[in-house]
Motif scaffolding. Structure first.
Motif, PDB file in Angstrom:
ATOM      1  N   SER A  50      48.865 -49.594  51.201  1.00  0.00           N
ATOM      2  CA  SER A  50      47.744 -50.370  50.637  1.00  0.00           C
ATOM      3  C   SER A  50      48.207 -51.167  49.432  1.00  0.00           C
ATOM      4  N   ASP A 160      43.937 -53.250  56.625  1.00  0.00           N
ATOM      5  CA  ASP A 160      44.360 -51.974  56.062  1.00  0.00           C
ATOM      6  C   ASP A 160      43.618 -50.835  56.762  1.00  0.00           C
ATOM      7  N   GLU A 161      44.252 -50.243  57.745  1.00  0.00           N
ATOM      8  CA  GLU A 161      43.649 -49.166  58.558  1.00  0.00           C
ATOM      9  C   GLU A 161      42.228 -49.525  58.987  1.00  0.00           C
TER      10      GLU A 161
HETATM   11 MG    MG Z   1      46.175 -46.875  52.150  1.00  0.00          MG
END
Ligand code: MG
Ligand code: ADP
Length: 258
Positions: A50, A160-161
Protein backbone atom coordinates in the motif's frame (compact mmCIF):
# COMPACT_ATOMS: atom_id res chain seq x y z
CA UNK A 1 0.81 2.19 -27.46
CA UNK A 2 1.09 5.62 -25.95
CA UNK A 3 4.46 5.93 -24.24
CA UNK A 4 2.97 8.46 -21.80
CA UNK A 5 1.19 5.53 -20.17
CA UNK A 6 4.45 3.96 -18.99
CA UNK A 7 5.10 3.93 -15.26
CA UNK A 8 8.70 3.95 -14.09
CA UNK A 9 10.10 3.70 -10.58
CA UNK A 10 13.81 4.28 -10.15
CA UNK A 11 15.58 3.54 -6.88
CA UNK A 12 12.50 4.38 -4.84
CA UNK A 13 13.28 4.30 -1.13
CA UNK A 14 10.72 5.05 1.54
CA UNK A 15 11.01 5.43 5.31
CA UNK A 16 8.08 5.45 7.71
CA UNK A 17 8.44 6.59 11.29
CA UNK A 18 7.89 4.02 13.99
CA UNK A 19 8.02 5.12 17.63
CA UNK A 20 9.85 8.25 16.54
CA UNK A 21 12.50 6.41 14.55
CA UNK A 22 12.74 6.14 10.77
CA UNK A 23 12.26 2.61 9.48
CA UNK A 24 13.13 1.74 5.90
CA UNK A 25 10.05 0.14 4.29
CA UNK A 26 11.01 0.17 0.60
CA UNK A 27 14.63 -0.04 -0.43
CA UNK A 28 15.75 0.94 -3.93
CA UNK A 29 12.64 -0.32 -5.68
CA UNK A 30 12.92 -0.38 -9.46
CA UNK A 31 9.97 -1.10 -11.69
CA UNK A 32 8.76 -0.42 -15.21
CA UNK A 33 5.15 -1.03 -16.17
CA UNK A 34 4.74 -0.87 -19.93
CA UNK A 35 1.94 1.12 -21.58
CA UNK A 36 -1.25 -0.92 -21.42
CA UNK A 37 0.35 -3.61 -19.30
CA UNK A 38 -1.43 -5.31 -16.39
CA UNK A 39 0.97 -5.86 -13.50
CA UNK A 40 0.09 -7.85 -10.40
CA UNK A 41 2.05 -7.27 -7.20
CA UNK A 42 1.92 -9.83 -4.41
CA UNK A 43 3.67 -9.67 -1.08
CA UNK A 44 3.20 -10.54 2.57
CA UNK A 45 1.06 -8.33 4.76
CA UNK A 46 3.04 -5.32 5.93
CA UNK A 47 5.64 -5.61 3.16
CA UNK A 48 4.88 -2.13 1.85
CA UNK A 49 2.44 -2.74 -1.01
CA UNK A 50 0.00 0.00 0.00
CA UNK A 51 2.91 2.32 0.76
CA UNK A 52 4.17 1.77 -2.79
CA UNK A 53 0.77 2.46 -4.39
CA UNK A 54 0.33 5.63 -2.32
CA UNK A 55 3.65 6.88 -3.68
CA UNK A 56 2.60 6.08 -7.25
CA UNK A 57 -0.65 8.03 -6.96
CA UNK A 58 1.06 10.88 -5.13
CA UNK A 59 -0.82 10.58 -1.81
CA UNK A 60 2.60 10.41 -0.15
CA UNK A 61 5.39 12.51 -1.64
CA UNK A 62 8.14 11.89 0.92
CA UNK A 63 10.46 9.42 -0.74
CA UNK A 64 13.82 9.17 -2.40
CA UNK A 65 14.24 8.14 -6.02
CA UNK A 66 12.11 8.85 -9.04
CA UNK A 67 8.58 7.95 -10.07
CA UNK A 68 7.64 8.84 -13.65
CA UNK A 69 4.45 8.67 -15.68
CA UNK A 70 5.74 8.82 -19.24
CA UNK A 71 8.63 11.23 -18.72
CA UNK A 72 6.83 13.38 -16.13
CA UNK A 73 7.89 13.04 -12.49
CA UNK A 74 5.14 12.41 -9.93
CA UNK A 75 4.99 15.28 -7.43
CA UNK A 76 1.50 14.75 -6.00
CA UNK A 77 -1.95 13.45 -6.88
CA UNK A 78 -2.99 13.97 -10.48
CA UNK A 79 -5.69 12.98 -12.90
CA UNK A 80 -3.25 10.88 -14.88
CA UNK A 81 -3.42 8.28 -12.06
CA UNK A 82 -6.48 6.71 -10.44
CA UNK A 83 -6.80 4.45 -7.42
CA UNK A 84 -9.32 1.89 -6.18
CA UNK A 85 -9.10 0.83 -2.53
CA UNK A 86 -10.40 -2.29 -0.77
CA UNK A 87 -13.33 -0.26 0.61
CA UNK A 88 -15.29 1.66 -2.01
CA UNK A 89 -15.08 5.07 -0.25
CA UNK A 90 -18.23 6.34 -1.95
CA UNK A 91 -20.09 9.31 -0.48
CA UNK A 92 -23.24 7.84 1.12
CA UNK A 93 -25.31 10.98 0.51
CA UNK A 94 -24.65 11.01 -3.24
CA UNK A 95 -26.21 8.81 -5.90
CA UNK A 96 -24.10 6.45 -7.96
CA UNK A 97 -23.83 8.88 -10.87
CA UNK A 98 -23.08 11.82 -8.54
CA UNK A 99 -20.28 9.81 -6.96
CA UNK A 100 -18.76 9.10 -10.37
CA UNK A 101 -19.27 12.68 -11.62
CA UNK A 102 -17.51 13.97 -8.50
CA UNK A 103 -14.19 13.03 -10.12
CA UNK A 104 -14.87 15.46 -13.00
CA UNK A 105 -14.61 19.23 -13.23
CA UNK A 106 -17.75 21.36 -13.74
CA UNK A 107 -16.64 22.02 -17.29
CA UNK A 108 -16.15 18.35 -18.09
CA UNK A 109 -19.58 17.53 -16.71
CA UNK A 110 -21.15 20.18 -18.93
CA UNK A 111 -19.14 19.35 -22.02
CA UNK A 112 -19.64 15.59 -21.91
CA UNK A 113 -22.97 14.78 -20.39
CA UNK A 114 -22.83 11.12 -21.30
CA UNK A 115 -19.33 10.48 -19.94
CA UNK A 116 -20.54 9.35 -16.52
CA UNK A 117 -23.12 7.10 -18.17
CA UNK A 118 -20.42 5.64 -20.44
CA UNK A 119 -18.38 4.55 -17.43
CA UNK A 120 -21.42 3.28 -15.52
CA UNK A 121 -22.29 1.21 -18.58
CA UNK A 122 -18.69 -0.01 -18.78
CA UNK A 123 -18.99 -1.45 -15.25
CA UNK A 124 -22.53 -2.74 -15.93
CA UNK A 125 -24.39 -0.34 -13.63
CA UNK A 126 -26.24 1.91 -16.05
CA UNK A 127 -29.57 0.95 -14.43
CA UNK A 128 -28.32 1.96 -10.97
CA UNK A 129 -27.27 5.54 -11.73
CA UNK A 130 -29.87 6.97 -9.35
CA UNK A 131 -29.27 4.45 -6.53
CA UNK A 132 -27.48 5.31 -3.29
CA UNK A 133 -24.43 3.36 -2.05
CA UNK A 134 -26.41 1.61 0.72
CA UNK A 135 -28.65 0.08 -1.94
CA UNK A 136 -25.70 -1.68 -3.61
CA UNK A 137 -23.97 -4.99 -2.89
CA UNK A 138 -20.24 -4.99 -2.10
CA UNK A 139 -19.39 -5.99 -5.66
CA UNK A 140 -21.59 -3.28 -7.15
CA UNK A 141 -20.08 -0.63 -4.90
CA UNK A 142 -16.60 -1.68 -6.06
CA UNK A 143 -17.78 -1.35 -9.67
CA UNK A 144 -18.82 2.23 -8.93
CA UNK A 145 -15.40 2.86 -7.38
CA UNK A 146 -13.78 1.55 -10.58
CA UNK A 147 -16.04 3.78 -12.73
CA UNK A 148 -15.14 6.79 -10.55
CA UNK A 149 -11.44 6.03 -10.90
CA UNK A 150 -11.69 5.67 -14.68
CA UNK A 151 -14.03 8.56 -15.53
CA UNK A 152 -11.17 11.07 -15.57
CA UNK A 153 -9.42 8.78 -18.08
CA UNK A 154 -6.21 8.17 -16.11
CA UNK A 155 -3.14 6.80 -17.84
CA UNK A 156 -2.51 4.47 -14.93
CA UNK A 157 -5.02 2.76 -12.63
CA UNK A 158 -3.75 1.22 -9.40
CA UNK A 159 -5.92 -1.09 -7.31
CA UNK A 160 -5.12 -1.92 -3.68
CA UNK A 161 -6.68 -5.31 -2.85
CA UNK A 162 -9.90 -4.15 -4.52
CA UNK A 163 -11.72 -7.46 -4.20
CA UNK A 164 -10.34 -8.52 -0.83
CA UNK A 165 -13.63 -7.97 0.99
CA UNK A 166 -15.79 -9.80 -1.55
CA UNK A 167 -16.98 -13.41 -1.47
CA UNK A 168 -15.18 -15.85 -3.75
CA UNK A 169 -17.92 -15.99 -6.39
CA UNK A 170 -18.21 -12.21 -6.69
CA UNK A 171 -14.43 -11.93 -6.71
CA UNK A 172 -14.18 -14.26 -9.73
CA UNK A 173 -16.84 -12.24 -11.53
CA UNK A 174 -15.08 -8.96 -10.75
CA UNK A 175 -11.77 -10.32 -12.00
CA UNK A 176 -13.37 -11.22 -15.34
CA UNK A 177 -15.01 -7.81 -15.51
CA UNK A 178 -11.77 -6.03 -14.73
CA UNK A 179 -10.02 -7.80 -17.60
CA UNK A 180 -12.83 -6.77 -19.96
CA UNK A 181 -12.59 -3.14 -18.76
CA UNK A 182 -8.79 -3.16 -19.08
CA UNK A 183 -9.10 -4.39 -22.67
CA UNK A 184 -11.76 -1.84 -23.59
CA UNK A 185 -9.98 1.14 -22.00
CA UNK A 186 -6.34 0.19 -22.62
CA UNK A 187 -5.36 1.66 -19.26
CA UNK A 188 -2.06 0.59 -17.68
CA UNK A 189 -3.07 -1.30 -14.53
CA UNK A 190 -1.23 -2.23 -11.34
CA UNK A 191 -3.06 -4.41 -8.84
CA UNK A 192 -1.90 -5.33 -5.36
CA UNK A 193 -3.35 -8.55 -4.01
CA UNK A 194 -2.42 -11.20 -1.49
CA UNK A 195 -4.29 -13.78 -3.56
CA UNK A 196 -1.77 -15.57 -5.78
CA UNK A 197 -4.49 -17.02 -8.02
CA UNK A 198 -5.93 -13.56 -8.58
CA UNK A 199 -2.47 -12.22 -9.41
CA UNK A 200 -1.92 -14.95 -12.03
CA UNK A 201 -5.44 -14.68 -13.46
CA UNK A 202 -5.09 -10.92 -14.01
CA UNK A 203 -1.47 -10.09 -14.63
CA UNK A 204 0.78 -10.00 -17.67
CA UNK A 205 3.46 -10.27 -14.97
CA UNK A 206 3.39 -11.09 -11.28
CA UNK A 207 5.99 -9.25 -9.20
CA UNK A 208 6.81 -10.37 -5.69
CA UNK A 209 7.49 -7.60 -3.19
CA UNK A 210 9.12 -8.96 -0.05
CA UNK A 211 11.85 -8.61 2.52
CA UNK A 212 12.45 -5.98 5.18
CA UNK A 213 12.99 -3.45 3.79
CA UNK A 214 11.07 -4.65 0.76
CA UNK A 215 12.09 -4.75 -2.84
CA UNK A 216 10.99 -6.74 -5.90
CA UNK A 217 12.60 -10.14 -5.44
CA UNK A 218 11.27 -11.91 -8.44
CA UNK A 219 8.95 -11.34 -11.37
CA UNK A 220 7.06 -14.00 -13.32
CA UNK A 221 5.87 -13.40 -16.85
CA UNK A 222 2.41 -14.92 -17.27
CA UNK A 223 2.31 -16.08 -20.86
CA UNK A 224 -1.11 -17.77 -20.58
CA UNK A 225 -3.70 -16.79 -23.18
CA UNK A 226 -6.87 -15.04 -22.06
CA UNK A 227 -9.47 -15.77 -20.84
CA UNK A 228 -7.42 -17.81 -18.43
CA UNK A 229 -8.42 -21.19 -17.11
CA UNK A 230 -7.64 -21.38 -13.40
CA UNK A 231 -7.69 -25.16 -13.55
CA UNK A 232 -5.32 -25.60 -16.51
CA UNK A 233 -2.00 -27.38 -15.93
CA UNK A 234 -0.02 -24.29 -16.95
CA UNK A 235 -1.93 -22.12 -14.48
CA UNK A 236 -1.37 -24.62 -11.68
CA UNK A 237 2.34 -24.92 -12.49
CA UNK A 238 2.74 -21.16 -12.15
CA UNK A 239 0.71 -21.19 -8.98
CA UNK A 240 2.96 -23.84 -7.52
CA UNK A 241 6.13 -21.97 -8.52
CA UNK A 242 4.93 -18.73 -6.95
CA UNK A 243 3.69 -20.47 -3.80
CA UNK A 244 7.09 -22.09 -3.42
CA UNK A 245 8.84 -18.78 -3.94
CA UNK A 246 6.63 -17.32 -1.25
CA UNK A 247 6.49 -20.03 1.35
CA UNK A 248 9.46 -22.22 0.42
CA UNK A 249 9.16 -25.86 -0.60
CA UNK A 250 6.71 -27.67 1.58
CA UNK A 251 8.17 -30.44 3.73
CA UNK A 252 6.99 -33.78 2.38
CA UNK A 253 4.41 -35.25 4.73
CA UNK A 254 5.54 -38.00 7.08
CA UNK A 255 9.18 -37.16 6.40
CA UNK A 256 9.99 -37.37 10.07
CA UNK A 257 11.31 -40.59 11.51
CA UNK A 258 9.28 -42.64 13.94
MG1 MG B 1 -2.01 -2.89 2.15
P1 ADP C 1 1.00 -3.80 3.00
O1 ADP C 1 0.06 -2.96 2.21
O2 ADP C 1 1.97 -4.58 2.16
O3 ADP C 1 0.28 -4.71 3.95
P2 ADP C 1 1.82 -1.24 4.15
O4 ADP C 1 2.40 -0.52 2.99
O5 ADP C 1 0.46 -0.84 4.58
O6 ADP C 1 1.91 -2.82 3.89
O7 ADP C 1 2.78 -1.07 5.41
C1 ADP C 1 4.16 -1.41 5.35
C2 ADP C 1 4.80 -1.11 6.67
O8 ADP C 1 4.81 0.32 6.88
C3 ADP C 1 4.09 -1.71 7.88
O9 ADP C 1 5.05 -2.11 8.80
C4 ADP C 1 3.27 -0.56 8.40
O10 ADP C 1 3.10 -0.67 9.79
C5 ADP C 1 4.13 0.65 8.06
N1 ADP C 1 3.35 1.86 7.79
C6 ADP C 1 2.42 1.99 6.83
N2 ADP C 1 1.91 3.25 6.80
C7 ADP C 1 2.55 3.92 7.80
C8 ADP C 1 2.49 5.26 8.28
N3 ADP C 1 1.67 6.17 7.73
N4 ADP C 1 3.29 5.60 9.32
C9 ADP C 1 4.14 4.70 9.85
N5 ADP C 1 4.26 3.43 9.43
C10 ADP C 1 3.48 3.04 8.42
Amino acid sequence: MNQDNRLTLQHVTKYHRHQGRPVCILDQVNLTVEPGEFLSIVGPSGSGKSTLLRLIVGLDTEYQGRILVGDRPVTGPGRDRGIVFQDHRLFPWMTVSENVAFALSEEERRAERDRVMHYLTLVGLQDYHAAYPHQLSGGMAQRVAIARALVSRPRILVLDEPFGALDAFTRFQMQQELIRIWREEGTTMVIVTHDIDEAIYLGDRVAILSGRPATFRKTYRIALSRPRDRTSDDFLLLRRAIHREFFGAVEPPFAYSI
